[in-house]
Design a protein around this motif. Structure first.
Motif, short mmCIF file in Angstrom:
data_model
loop_
_atom_site.label_atom_id
_atom_site.label_comp_id
_atom_site.label_asym_id
_atom_site.label_seq_id
_atom_site.Cartn_x
_atom_site.Cartn_y
_atom_site.Cartn_z
N VAL A 11 0.86 -1.18 0.00
CA VAL A 11 0.00 0.00 0.00
C VAL A 11 0.89 1.22 0.00
CG1 VAL A 11 -1.69 1.32 1.31
CG2 VAL A 11 -1.85 -1.14 1.26
N GLU A 12 0.62 2.16 -0.90
CA GLU A 12 1.31 3.45 -0.86
C GLU A 12 0.47 4.35 0.03
OE1 GLU A 12 3.06 6.87 -3.86
OE2 GLU A 12 1.77 5.31 -4.64
N LEU A 13 1.02 4.68 1.19
CA LEU A 13 0.32 5.42 2.22
C LEU A 13 0.86 6.84 2.27
CD1 LEU A 13 -1.79 4.68 4.41
CD2 LEU A 13 0.10 4.35 5.97
N ALA A 14 -0.04 7.82 2.30
CA ALA A 14 0.38 9.23 2.30
C ALA A 14 0.01 9.88 3.63
CB ALA A 14 -0.27 9.97 1.16
N LEU A 15 0.92 10.66 4.14
CA LEU A 15 0.67 11.51 5.28
C LEU A 15 0.23 12.84 4.68
CD1 LEU A 15 0.83 11.57 8.35
CD2 LEU A 15 3.15 12.40 8.13
N ALA A 16 -1.03 13.21 4.86
CA ALA A 16 -1.60 14.33 4.10
C ALA A 16 -2.38 15.28 5.01
CB ALA A 16 -2.51 13.80 3.01
N LYS A 17 -2.54 16.48 4.51
CA LYS A 17 -3.33 17.50 5.18
C LYS A 17 -4.50 17.84 4.28
CE LYS A 17 -1.83 20.41 8.16
NZ LYS A 17 -0.96 21.28 8.88
N GLY A 18 -5.71 17.92 4.83
CA GLY A 18 -6.91 18.18 4.05
C GLY A 18 -6.90 19.57 3.43
N ARG A 19 -7.46 19.68 2.23
CA ARG A 19 -7.56 20.96 1.54
C ARG A 19 -8.93 21.58 1.76
NH1 ARG A 19 -4.72 19.14 -3.86
NH2 ARG A 19 -2.65 19.92 -3.45
N GLN A 20 -8.96 22.90 1.87
CA GLN A 20 -10.23 23.63 1.93
C GLN A 20 -10.71 23.85 0.50
OE1 GLN A 20 -11.65 24.33 4.85
NE2 GLN A 20 -9.92 23.36 5.87
N ASN A 21 -11.97 24.32 0.35
CA ASN A 21 -12.51 24.54 -0.99
C ASN A 21 -11.71 25.56 -1.77
OD1 ASN A 21 -14.53 22.67 -0.87
ND2 ASN A 21 -16.04 24.08 -0.02
N GLN A 22 -11.26 26.63 -1.11
CA GLN A 22 -10.46 27.64 -1.79
C GLN A 22 -9.15 27.03 -2.31
OE1 GLN A 22 -11.17 30.66 -2.71
NE2 GLN A 22 -9.15 31.01 -3.60
N LYS A 28 -8.69 23.96 -3.14
CA LYS A 28 -9.02 23.08 -4.26
C LYS A 28 -9.19 23.89 -5.54
CE LYS A 28 -11.33 19.61 -1.46
NZ LYS A 28 -12.60 18.95 -1.17
N ARG A 29 -9.81 25.06 -5.43
CA ARG A 29 -9.99 25.90 -6.62
C ARG A 29 -8.63 26.38 -7.14
NH1 ARG A 29 -14.84 27.59 -3.86
NH2 ARG A 29 -13.71 29.21 -2.77
N GLU A 30 -7.74 26.77 -6.24
CA GLU A 30 -6.40 27.18 -6.66
C GLU A 30 -5.64 26.03 -7.30
OE1 GLU A 30 -4.33 28.90 -3.38
OE2 GLU A 30 -5.85 30.46 -3.10
N TYR A 31 -5.83 24.83 -6.77
CA TYR A 31 -5.18 23.64 -7.32
C TYR A 31 -5.67 23.40 -8.75
CZ TYR A 31 -3.92 18.71 -7.82
OH TYR A 31 -3.41 17.52 -8.27
N ILE A 32 -6.98 23.51 -8.97
CA ILE A 32 -7.55 23.32 -10.31
C ILE A 32 -7.01 24.37 -11.27
CG2 ILE A 32 -9.68 23.43 -11.66
CD1 ILE A 32 -11.11 22.23 -9.21
N LYS A 33 -6.98 25.63 -10.80
CA LYS A 33 -6.51 26.72 -11.64
C LYS A 33 -5.05 26.51 -12.03
CE LYS A 33 -7.68 30.65 -9.97
NZ LYS A 33 -7.68 31.93 -9.25
N ASP A 34 -4.22 26.13 -11.07
CA ASP A 34 -2.80 25.90 -11.34
C ASP A 34 -2.61 24.71 -12.28
OD1 ASP A 34 -0.01 26.40 -10.93
OD2 ASP A 34 0.02 24.59 -9.69
N ARG A 35 -3.37 23.64 -12.06
CA ARG A 35 -3.25 22.45 -12.92
C ARG A 35 -3.64 22.79 -14.36
NH1 ARG A 35 -7.35 18.08 -11.28
NH2 ARG A 35 -8.67 19.55 -12.38
N ASP A 36 -4.74 23.55 -14.53
CA ASP A 36 -5.17 23.94 -15.88
C ASP A 36 -4.13 24.84 -16.56
OD1 ASP A 36 -7.43 22.46 -15.58
OD2 ASP A 36 -8.74 24.16 -15.10
#
Length: 160
Positions: free
Chosen positions: A126-137, A139-147
């Motif tokens: 299993v590839e296990l990630a230690l992660a921190k949850g993203r807020q909606n804002q 997520k929007r920045e992530y989408i914008k940067d990815r695009d």
């Protein structure tokens, strides 16, 4: 002296992948953990049947458990078939468990499985990630940067 671990994990056959996790969480660190499985679970995984979309990992005592991962019953199994959504123990070194426990307790991070796969020796990992949850804002920045990265690559390809 222990041999150094490779930078990327040796994934021969990916069985299940949690693609939504990279969108919902900001991945800080990745770990490779073994899975303690029963016989028919291995056969079901080799057939390519598994889902980790709603699963997570938690530290109980001095062990790490994979909770809510769905490995359906093996089709040719008999009365000795396994329970599909049972908690499965993850095999990690003691130091890794302590490090994960500290991060989850103090920093409020989450343990998210990114994928289940077989390595070159035929072991389920299993590839296990230690992660921190993203807020909606976020997520929007992530989408914008990815695009933008996608458009930038397209423009560079066209112009040469």
């Amino acid at each position: 002296m222990a041999r150094p671990k490779p930078a990327t994990f040796d994934k021969l056959k990916v069985v299940a992948e949690n693609r939504r996790a990279r969108f919902d969480y900001q991945v800080e660190d990745k770990y490779e953990a073994g899975l303690a499985l029963q016989g028919t679970e291995v056969k079901a995984l080799r057939a390519g049947e598994a889902s980790i979309a709603e699963s997570y990992a938690e530290v109980r005592g001095d062990e790490v458990w994979l909770v809510n991962a769905n490995i359906p019953e093996y089709s040719h199994g008999n009365r000795l078939n396994h329970e599909p959504r049972r908690p499965r123990k993850l095999l990690l070194h003691r130091r890794e468990v302590e490090k994960l426990f500290g991060a989850v307790e103090r920093k409020g991070m989450t343990l998210v499985p990114l994928s289940i796969y077989f390595n070159r020796t035929g072991r389920a990992k299993v590839e296990l990630a230690l992660a921190k949850g993203r807020q909606n804002q976020d997520k929007r920045e992530y989408i914008k940067d990815r695009d933008w990265q996608r458009d930038k690559a397209r423009i560079m390809r066209e112009r040469g």
